[in-house]
Write an enzyme that holds these catalytic residues in place. Structure first.
Site, short mmCIF file in Angstrom:
data_model
loop_
_atom_site.label_atom_id
_atom_site.label_comp_id
_atom_site.label_asym_id
_atom_site.label_seq_id
_atom_site.Cartn_x
_atom_site.Cartn_y
_atom_site.Cartn_z
N LEU A 122 2.68 -22.71 5.38
CA LEU A 122 2.69 -22.27 3.98
C LEU A 122 1.45 -22.78 3.25
O LEU A 122 1.55 -23.53 2.28
CB LEU A 122 3.98 -22.72 3.28
N GLY A 123 0.29 -22.36 3.75
CA GLY A 123 -0.97 -22.63 3.06
C GLY A 123 -1.26 -21.52 2.07
O GLY A 123 -0.35 -20.85 1.57
N ALA A 127 -2.45 -15.09 11.94
CA ALA A 127 -3.06 -16.42 11.99
C ALA A 127 -4.24 -16.40 12.97
O ALA A 127 -5.31 -15.88 12.65
CB ALA A 127 -2.00 -17.46 12.40
N ARG A 128 -4.04 -16.95 14.14
CA ARG A 128 -5.01 -16.91 15.23
C ARG A 128 -4.27 -16.54 16.50
O ARG A 128 -3.12 -16.94 16.72
CB ARG A 128 -5.72 -18.27 15.41
N GLU A 150 -10.07 -12.02 22.35
CA GLU A 150 -10.60 -10.94 21.52
C GLU A 150 -11.98 -10.53 22.00
O GLU A 150 -12.81 -11.39 22.26
CB GLU A 150 -10.65 -11.38 20.05
N HIS A 168 -8.27 -7.89 14.10
CA HIS A 168 -8.66 -9.08 13.35
C HIS A 168 -9.40 -8.70 12.06
O HIS A 168 -10.51 -9.15 11.79
CB HIS A 168 -9.53 -10.01 14.21
#
Length: 322
Positions: free
Chosen positions: A144-145, A227-228, A257, A276
């Protein structure tokens, strides 16, 4: 003082930076020239997507500050930089609106069966088919940023029950029912109809979502990763989809990727893939320039930058407001 840039600049962006530091040499190196330019730079702003000589940069001892033009820091937080005295700041939260829009594009597209309807449209098939609802669902946000908080804010309009985990679980927004510490991830997964990943990539989050974590999820959950790619063990995601553990997945990132052409994800009917692009937007580079100029003013005054990164954690640490 030399400032090396490596993002999609425009002449007015370079001029704005030059006005903040009129005595500096501003080098618009681009991806082609950044590996060489950074060796003689005092400040670097951007996101290098080419192999970088970080060990040599640290050894030379000239670079003093890295301002990332991205929120994710895995492109520059190599062991040599982490162990050095180089100050690092990020663009955390700067593109939260865009990431939120991408999240909802993936999520609503899946829930409202858009892949099914797109295939039907291609063959002019006007047949009603089942859809699902977001309203009333329990949504779990992992991390939760800045991005996670914006997503939660928008989710609240859908009358959802929102749960979240974070390494620093404080300042819980009113529209989030519970903000738990990161070690309660399995509890969140067990209660969530929708799981959204917005956590950073670092040593502790690599493959944090693996076979055991998919097993901990509800049957027929929806899964979104903005996210990543490497926070998810992709083979486990594929297995969870093939076994019908998940109803569907929306992924803006991949473990490798570009996503390899032979990945089963490409041909799954319950998967939406975007390459992305979550942080893309019409004003992205202007916003990145504005942040850099603000932080450059602070740097020249000897003040810490906005979004100062804890290099061990890989992201800025949110401090409680009370």
């Amino acid at each position: 003082m030399k400032i090396a840039l490596c993002y999609q600049t425009q002449p007015e962006f370079v001029e704005a930076i030059q006005q903040v530091a009129p005595d500096a040499e501003v080098i618009d190196a681009g991806q082609e020239g950044i590996a060489e330019a950074i060796l003689d730079a005092d400040i670097f702003c951007g996101h290098a997507k080419v192999p970088m000589p970080w060990a040599e940069v640290v050894q030379k001892g000239k670079l003093k500050w890295i301002q990332s033009s991205a929120a994710g820091m895995d492109h520059c937080l190599v062991p040599e930089v982490i162990a050095s005295d180089i100050i690092v700041s990020s663009a955390s939260g700067l593109f939260a609106n865009q990431v939120a829009e991408q999240t909802f594009s993936l999520l609503l597209g899946l829930i409202r069966s858009l892949p099914v309807f797109f295939r039907a449209q291609a063959v002019k098939d006007y047949t009603r088919r089942p859809t699902h609802d977001l309203h009333g669902k329990t949504v779990g946000i992992v991390g939760l940023g800045g991005n996670g908080r914006r997503i939660a804010e928008i989710l609240s309009a859908f009358r959802t029950r929102i749960l979240a985990t974070d390494l620093f679980p404080y300042d819980c927004p009113d529209h989030v029912e519970a903000l738990w510490p990161a070690d309660r991830l399995d509890d969140l997964l067990a209660e969530s109809d929708v799981v959204i990943l917005t956590l950073p990539l670092n040593a502790s989050t690599y493959h944090i979502i693996d076979e055991s974590r998919f097993a901990a999820m509800k049957q027929d959950a929806w899964f979104i990763n903005v996210a990543r790619g490497q926070v998810v063990k992709e083979a486990a995601l594929i297995e969870a989809l093939q076994s019908k553990k998940l109803l569907g997945a929306g992924v803006d990132v991949a473990e490798i990727e570009p996503l390899p052409a032979d990945s089963p994800l490409w041909t799954m009917e319950n998967v939406i893939i975007s390459p992305h692009v979550g942080a893309q937007g019409a004003t992205r580079n202007a916003d990145a320039t504005e942040l850099f100029c603000t932080n450059l003013r602070r740097y020249l005054k000897g003040e810490p930058p906005i979004n100062l990164v804890d290099k061990q954690l890989g992201f800025p640490v949110r401090k409680p407001t009370s």
